[in-house]
Motif scaffolding. Structure first.
Motif, mmCIF file in Angstrom:
data_model
loop_
_atom_site.group_PDB
_atom_site.id
_atom_site.type_symbol
_atom_site.label_atom_id
_atom_site.label_comp_id
_atom_site.label_asym_id
_atom_site.label_seq_id
_atom_site.Cartn_x
_atom_site.Cartn_y
_atom_site.Cartn_z
ATOM 1 N N GLU A 38 0.928 -1.370 -0.042
ATOM 2 C CA GLU A 38 -0.018 -0.020 -0.066
ATOM 3 C C GLU A 38 0.805 1.279 -0.195
ATOM 4 N N LEU A 39 2.004 1.034 0.086
ATOM 5 C CA LEU A 39 3.019 2.441 0.411
ATOM 6 C C LEU A 39 3.051 2.999 -0.820
ATOM 7 N N PRO A 40 2.774 4.363 -1.214
ATOM 8 C CA PRO A 40 2.815 4.912 -2.329
ATOM 9 C C PRO A 40 4.285 5.317 -2.822
ATOM 10 N N ILE A 41 4.629 4.967 -4.060
ATOM 11 C CA ILE A 41 5.971 5.294 -4.431
ATOM 12 C C ILE A 41 5.900 6.151 -5.614
ATOM 13 N N ILE A 42 6.698 7.018 -5.883
ATOM 14 C CA ILE A 42 7.006 7.807 -6.801
ATOM 15 C C ILE A 42 8.423 7.412 -7.512
ATOM 16 N N ASP A 43 8.422 6.797 -8.484
ATOM 17 C CA ASP A 43 9.791 6.301 -9.167
ATOM 18 C C ASP A 43 10.297 7.606 -9.850
ATOM 19 N N PRO A 44 11.260 8.407 -9.229
ATOM 20 C CA PRO A 44 11.783 9.236 -9.852
ATOM 21 C C PRO A 44 13.025 9.152 -10.972
ATOM 22 N N HIS A 45 13.018 8.045 -11.309
ATOM 23 C CA HIS A 45 14.204 7.915 -12.394
ATOM 24 C C HIS A 45 13.998 6.456 -13.172
ATOM 25 N N HIS A 46 13.626 6.567 -14.518
ATOM 26 C CA HIS A 46 13.598 5.480 -15.274
ATOM 27 C C HIS A 46 13.645 6.238 -16.605
#
Length: 357
Positions: A38-46
């Motif tokens: 459930e932990l929200p994640i923003i993937d800031p590098h792809h």
């Protein structure tokens, strides 16, 4: 494995499995169940690309990777010298990459491809050696980004040993970050509200520290925990290198305009050789190997200036996407809810001006 050759500034010599080889290799380990789903994640590098040297990595490929159970709510695209314009002034060629990614971001924003806001932020490339003239390129990229353009990365990663060039070097001068024309161009970033991604190898960290001190009003994001090398002449020297790297990280953290990305450690240049194993590593193995880089960064910068990153698909050479985030979550198992919120989404949302989960 395939080895890349030089072509219009492409990465030199990086070794990649092709798509079918990589899928077969990753399939040798049963996929893990996502921890703390459930932990929200923003993937800031792809990255997103389609080149004859690196194969293709488009929206369906990214969606397949992020669909393993983690709650990826948004992403930030990082330049990778893909889809440059073929015609027109050479300086404006990188605008094509921003146009390409903004189209993918618009597709994602329709909601037809799932809830994740892919490429909600876009980081492009511009050659700061143009000096003040780089402003024209930056303004064109801002326009092409449709409100999503956040800054640039001009990789300065360099090493004199040719064996390092097989992993992640680009053909750049040895101390590009100290070049006068580069720094003249650098002055344009803060004027336009843009950030700079600092991608260098660990021996070049003093140059990055000097850059951050010289331009305190420019937001700088240190890529890949500072780019520690563990290959070529740096192989077998991990503990020695860790000691000097920690000192540089502490000095860099004294610059309040600098934030750091926790990741990129799956790149083969770090020297863990996970890609040479018959079976991919588990998240427990990844956490044990990566902790020594991640924890010193969090200690030096604090959770409010650290953000976890996937660096996919380069880090896919070492592990699957679900296992990568599981490894991070194992490392931060003892962190508070507020600390996790910062590390997994809050810092990225602040730095890249994204929707806060």
């Amino acid at each position: 494995m395939v080895q890349i050759g030089d072509s219009k500034g492409e990465y030199r010599g990086i070794i990649y499995r092709n798509d079918s080889e990589l899928k077969a290799w990753l399939g040798k380990r049963p996929a893990e169940t996502a921890l703390e789903p459930e932990l929200p994640i923003i993937d800031p590098h792809h990255h997103l690309w389609d080149t004859p040297h690196r194969g293709s990595y488009f929206l369906p490929d990214l969606l397949a990777d992020i669909g393993g159970g983690h709650n990826i709510v948004a992403t930030v695209f990082l330049e990778c010298q893909s889809m440059y314009r073929r015609h027109g002034p050479a300086a404006m060629a990188p605008v094509g990459e921003v146009e390409f990614v903004n189209g993918i971001a618009a597709m994602s924003a329709s909601g037809n491809y799932g809830p994740c806001r892919v490429a909600e932020g876009i980081v492009g490339y511009a050659d700061l050696r143009l000096g003040a003239r780089v402003r024209d390129v930056l303004e064109a990229e801002i326009a092409a980004g449709g409100g999503r353009f956040r800054g640039i990365r001009q990789g300065v990663a360099w090493d004199g040993d040719p064996s390092v060039g097989k992993f992640a070097s680009r053909a750049v001068p040895s101390h590009l970050a100290k070049d006068d024309s580069f720094r003249e161009g650098f002055t344009q970033l803060a004027k336009l509200g843009l950030s700079f991604e600092s991608w260098q190898y660990h021996p070049q960290l003093p140059d990055a520290i000097d850059l951050a001190r010289t331009f305190p009003d420019t937001t700088i994001i240190l890529n890949h925990v500072g780019g520690v090398l563990g290959v070529g002449p740096y192989s077998g020297r991990r503990q020695e290198i860790l000691a000097s790297w920690r000192n540089d990280i502490r000095e860099m953290a004294k610059c309040p305009n600098v934030n750091v990305k926790l990741g990129g450690i799956g790149m083969t240049s770090f020297g863990f050789a996970f890609h040479e194993r018959d079976v991919p590593p588990s998240s427990e193995e990844l956490a044990a190997a990566w902790r020594q880089y991640i924890e010193p960064c969090i200690e030096a910068f604090g959770t409010d200036r650290c953000m976890f990153e996937s660096n996919f698909p380069p880090d896919k050479q070492s592990c699957g996407y679900t296992e990568l985030w599981n490894a991070f979550k194992r490392i931060t198992a003892g962190a508070s809810a507020a600390e996790k919120a910062a590390l997994y989404s809050g810092t990225a949302a602040r730095v890249y001006r994204l929707t806060t989960p």
